[in-house]
Design an enzyme around this catalytic site. Structure first.
Site, mmCIF file in Angstrom:
data_model
loop_
_atom_site.group_PDB
_atom_site.id
_atom_site.type_symbol
_atom_site.label_atom_id
_atom_site.label_comp_id
_atom_site.label_asym_id
_atom_site.label_seq_id
_atom_site.Cartn_x
_atom_site.Cartn_y
_atom_site.Cartn_z
ATOM 1 N N GLY A 1 -32.192 94.282 -7.659
ATOM 2 C CA GLY A 1 -33.650 94.067 -7.700
ATOM 3 C C GLY A 1 -34.235 94.601 -8.996
ATOM 4 C CG ASN B 1 -34.916 98.942 -6.845
ATOM 5 O OD1 ASN B 1 -35.821 99.750 -6.627
ATOM 6 N ND2 ASN B 1 -35.163 97.708 -7.268
ATOM 7 C CE1 TYR C 1 -39.687 98.516 2.738
ATOM 8 C CE2 TYR C 1 -40.742 100.479 3.613
ATOM 9 C CZ TYR C 1 -40.231 99.768 2.540
ATOM 10 O OH TYR C 1 -40.259 100.324 1.275
ATOM 11 C CB ILE D 1 -44.499 103.481 -5.895
ATOM 12 C CG1 ILE D 1 -43.747 104.667 -5.263
ATOM 13 C CG2 ILE D 1 -44.229 103.365 -7.403
ATOM 14 C CD1 ILE D 1 -44.077 106.025 -5.792
HETATM 15 P P1 NAI Z 1 -40.927 95.041 -5.863
HETATM 16 O O1 NAI Z 1 -41.285 94.028 -4.842
HETATM 17 O O2 NAI Z 1 -41.895 95.327 -6.967
HETATM 18 O O3 NAI Z 1 -39.517 94.656 -6.532
HETATM 19 C C1 NAI Z 1 -38.398 94.380 -5.736
HETATM 20 C C2 NAI Z 1 -37.413 93.532 -6.522
HETATM 21 O O4 NAI Z 1 -36.324 93.199 -5.618
HETATM 22 C C3 NAI Z 1 -38.018 92.214 -7.005
HETATM 23 O O5 NAI Z 1 -37.644 91.952 -8.348
HETATM 24 C C4 NAI Z 1 -37.423 91.186 -6.033
HETATM 25 O O6 NAI Z 1 -37.295 89.893 -6.597
HETATM 26 C C5 NAI Z 1 -36.054 91.818 -5.742
HETATM 27 N N1 NAI Z 1 -35.454 91.279 -4.508
HETATM 28 C C6 NAI Z 1 -36.092 90.982 -3.348
HETATM 29 N N2 NAI Z 1 -35.229 90.457 -2.472
HETATM 30 C C7 NAI Z 1 -34.006 90.427 -3.074
HETATM 31 C C8 NAI Z 1 -32.720 89.969 -2.676
HETATM 32 N N3 NAI Z 1 -32.501 89.442 -1.455
HETATM 33 N N4 NAI Z 1 -31.691 90.096 -3.554
HETATM 34 C C9 NAI Z 1 -31.895 90.621 -4.794
HETATM 35 N N5 NAI Z 1 -33.103 91.042 -5.233
HETATM 36 C C10 NAI Z 1 -34.143 90.940 -4.389
HETATM 37 O O7 NAI Z 1 -40.575 96.371 -5.060
HETATM 38 P P2 NAI Z 1 -40.688 97.908 -5.502
HETATM 39 O O8 NAI Z 1 -41.985 98.418 -5.052
HETATM 40 O O9 NAI Z 1 -40.261 98.056 -6.917
HETATM 41 O O10 NAI Z 1 -39.588 98.538 -4.532
HETATM 42 C C11 NAI Z 1 -38.276 98.883 -4.943
HETATM 43 C C12 NAI Z 1 -37.602 99.666 -3.830
HETATM 44 O O11 NAI Z 1 -38.358 100.843 -3.563
HETATM 45 C C13 NAI Z 1 -37.525 98.898 -2.498
HETATM 46 O O12 NAI Z 1 -36.301 99.183 -1.858
HETATM 47 C C14 NAI Z 1 -38.692 99.464 -1.716
HETATM 48 O O13 NAI Z 1 -38.502 99.346 -0.337
HETATM 49 C C15 NAI Z 1 -38.683 100.913 -2.181
HETATM 50 N N6 NAI Z 1 -39.956 101.589 -1.978
HETATM 51 C C16 NAI Z 1 -41.092 101.156 -2.613
HETATM 52 C C17 NAI Z 1 -42.291 101.807 -2.371
HETATM 53 C C18 NAI Z 1 -43.580 101.396 -3.019
HETATM 54 O O14 NAI Z 1 -44.617 102.000 -2.699
HETATM 55 N N7 NAI Z 1 -43.606 100.418 -3.929
HETATM 56 C C19 NAI Z 1 -42.366 102.945 -1.438
HETATM 57 C C20 NAI Z 1 -41.119 103.316 -0.857
HETATM 58 C C21 NAI Z 1 -39.961 102.643 -1.119
#
Ligand code: NAI
Length: 243
Positions: free
Chosen positions: A12, A86, A151, A184
């Protein structure tokens, strides 16, 4: 340059926390392999990570796709030093209305993905007798959160997975830790209503949302030599939202 010549895989890596994490490692000399489901953003992100960086379109929930990505990365670079699990998605609704497809999708992308990647990478790391695995959990995986049963279950699962794999691989010089971000600012949280944002902010002693950089800096610390004696831990990056 803490990661000179190291090979770092980030799932990701096209956006949000994954993208900034990949940039962090690249700035310190690492060769980066990112995967993502979004090919346009993935190619663009990889170009900014230097000439040795690579991108592959992979759905992390698909074990065959993950295996061939890991094999390709090992063939290209000859080693794998760090894996950051991630990639993640949300499909929120209350449990009584939650569709089975949304349960399966979230568990697949957020949790089975880590099983797929760790299984493929650990064979290589065990032979190397070194490696770092960092899993993205979430504060809600510890606290619970209404409307996010799928989730939260995936993130609590990530914590159990982290502790177990840390115990299994510790003797081979591999550390496994989880990072649990709070609120975040990324595409994932952009969709939240002002009401939800205000409610979240009121729970944060540092009185601001976190940035992808806040999380990326913790991930690079856990992958660095400074964290050599830390394994099986969940590091909260929440501005104090949970203590
Ligand atoms: P985001 O939505 O900005 O980015 C996630 C990335 O993962 C995107 O580029 C998306 O295309 C990719 N992705 C989605 N499904 C996929 C798949 N099946 N295979 C490969 N890539 C895939 O998310 P963010 O906020 O950067 O989150 C990153 C990690 O941090 C996640 O695991 C999320 O659950 C975790 N997280 C985020 C928080 C937040 O407040 N943003 C809080 C707690 C955890």
């Amino acid at each position: 340059m803490r990661f000179e010549n190291k090979v770092v895989m980030v799932t990701g890596g096209a956006a949000g926390i994954g993208r900034v994490t990949a940039e962090n490692f690249a700035k310190e000399g690492a060769r980066i392999a990112i995967c993502d489901i979004n090919p346009e953003a993935g190619e663009t992100a990889a170009k900014a990570l230097g000439p040795e960086a690579s991108f592959e379109k992979v759905d992390v929930a698909d074990s065959t796709g993950v295996s061939s990505w890991v094999e390709g990365v090992f063939e290209k670079y000859g080693q794998i030093d760090v894996l950051v699990n991630n990639a993640g998605i949300t499909r929120d609704s209350l449990i009584m209305r939650m569709k089975e497809a949304d349960w399966d999708a979230v568990i697949g992308v957020n949790l089975k993905s880590a099983f797929n990647c760790i299984k493929a990478v650990s064979k290589i790391m065990v032979k190397q007798r070194s490696g770092r695995i960092i899993n993205l959990a979430s504060v809600v995986g510890v606290m619970g959160n209404p409307g996010q049963a799928n989730y939260v279950a995936s993130k609590a699962g990530m914590i159990g997975l982290t502790k177990t794999v840390a115990k299994e691989l510790g003797a081979r010089g591999i550390t496994v830790n989880a990072v649990a971000p709070g609120f975040i600012e990324t595409d994932m949280t952009e969709v939240l209503s002002d009401k939800v944002r205000e409610a979240m902010l009121s729970m944060i002693p540092l009185q601001r949302a976190g940035t992808p950089q806040d999380v990326a800096d913790t991930i690079t610390f856990l992958a660095s030599d400074s964290a050599a004696y830390i394994t099986g831990q969940v590091i909260h990056v929440t501005g104090g939202m949970y203590m």
